[in-house]
Design an enzyme around this catalytic site. Sequence first.
Site, PDB file in Angstrom:
ATOM      1  N   THR A  46       0.827  -1.213   0.000  1.00 36.09           N
ATOM      2  CA  THR A  46       0.000   0.000   0.000  1.00 36.09           C
ATOM      3  C   THR A  46       0.854   1.253   0.000  1.00 36.09           C
ATOM      4  OG1 THR A  46      -1.577  -1.230   1.348  1.00 36.09           O
ATOM      5  CG2 THR A  46      -1.922   1.137   1.178  1.00 36.09           C
ATOM      6  N   THR A  47       1.944   1.241   0.790  1.00 34.90           N
ATOM      7  CA  THR A  47       2.812   2.413   0.940  1.00 34.90           C
ATOM      8  C   THR A  47       3.489   2.792  -0.373  1.00 34.90           C
ATOM      9  OG1 THR A  47       3.156   1.816   3.256  1.00 34.90           O
ATOM     10  CG2 THR A  47       4.754   3.325   2.304  1.00 34.90           C
ATOM     11  N   TYR A 109     -13.370  -3.157   0.582  1.00 32.90           N
ATOM     12  CA  TYR A 109     -14.575  -2.565  -0.011  1.00 32.90           C
ATOM     13  C   TYR A 109     -15.758  -3.532  -0.053  1.00 32.90           C
ATOM     14  CZ  TYR A 109     -17.516   0.427  -2.915  1.00 32.90           C
ATOM     15  OH  TYR A 109     -18.541   1.209  -3.374  1.00 32.90           O
ATOM     16  N   ARG A 140      -8.271   0.142   6.396  1.00 26.20           N
ATOM     17  CA  ARG A 140      -8.314   0.326   4.948  1.00 26.20           C
ATOM     18  C   ARG A 140      -9.333  -0.594   4.270  1.00 26.20           C
ATOM     19  NH1 ARG A 140      -4.391   3.346   2.419  1.00 26.20           N
ATOM     20  NH2 ARG A 140      -2.611   4.007   3.687  1.00 26.20           N
ATOM     21  N   LYS A 164       0.614 -10.098   8.545  1.00 27.65           N
ATOM     22  CA  LYS A 164       0.911  -8.714   8.897  1.00 27.65           C
ATOM     23  C   LYS A 164      -0.349  -8.173   9.551  1.00 27.65           C
ATOM     24  CE  LYS A 164       2.014  -4.135   7.033  1.00 27.65           C
ATOM     25  NZ  LYS A 164       2.129  -3.309   5.803  1.00 27.65           N
ATOM     26  N   ILE A 206       6.486  -5.165   9.628  1.00 28.32           N
ATOM     27  CA  ILE A 206       6.611  -4.583   8.292  1.00 28.32           C
ATOM     28  C   ILE A 206       6.259  -3.114   8.484  1.00 28.32           C
ATOM     29  CG2 ILE A 206       5.711  -4.500   5.950  1.00 28.32           C
ATOM     30  CD1 ILE A 206       5.308  -7.551   6.143  1.00 28.32           C
TER      31      ILE A 206
END
Length: 291
Positions: A46-47, A109, A140, A164, A206
């Site tokens: 994502t980052t 989502y 998220r 994670k 992480i």
Amino acid sequence: MQELIGTGVALITPFDAQGNLDLKALKALVDFNIENGVDYLVVLGTTAESATLTKAEKEKVKACITAANGGRVPEVLGIGGNNTAAVVAELQETDLSAYTAVLSVSPYYNKPTQEGIYRHFEAVAKATTKPIILYNVPGRTSSNMAAATVARLAADFDNIVAIKEAAGDIVQAMELMRQTPEDFLVISGDDMITLPMVLAGGAGVISVIGEGMPAEFSAMVRLARAGHNEQARALQYQLMPAIDMIFEEGNPAGIKALLEHRGICTDTVRLPLVSASSGLKARLGDFLSDF
């Protein structure tokens, strides 16, 4: 999976002032992190703003990181999404030979049930022989992967080897450690609670702050894993203001602003993200000056 113990960093994708890939800065970032003690690199998470990278750009990012790394540390590749069939197809079509494991986020989502999450990762596990790190980040995805679901997946699929865990819930993290097999790795995905998670038995982290402060953050994790709790705590409390600041206006805007101060890349992000405010940049600069 000894390769996944310690500090992994979720690499950003550097852009130039016009928003184009800056592969020179990406190489510098890889060198900076490896030379300062991180244990492995996470590619296209994502980052990395992977949601706004084209397929061609993703291939350039992967090639650049692998070349810059030169086999010095393990690499983990992010492949995930909310379309199970598309994730399966990507896993089957991608050359995974350079990667130790795949990091795959829980579907976002759609808000699946726990059974839906289980069946999604069942399909993912059957699509590859590579080790898989589950990624739970309810902030998220809008759905939480329960400890019981993770334990069921860990028991049923040999290549589901780690999670994670980024729910920010230390009790849930401890439940994961309690319910999963001894060799299953519970990895912090939340910089602020990495230390208590490691002290409770977690495998490491992480990290996002870890790529901006790699020497200090990876040292904290190593000290905690070695039982040097007072020294680890001292580093944790020194780093806490920066951890708060880099997430204050969203990720990766904050970490890119910190890395700009360190001379590694610009702070440019792609819409719908915007760069950190001048006030936040100034506070990050003050933190680095005082550290």
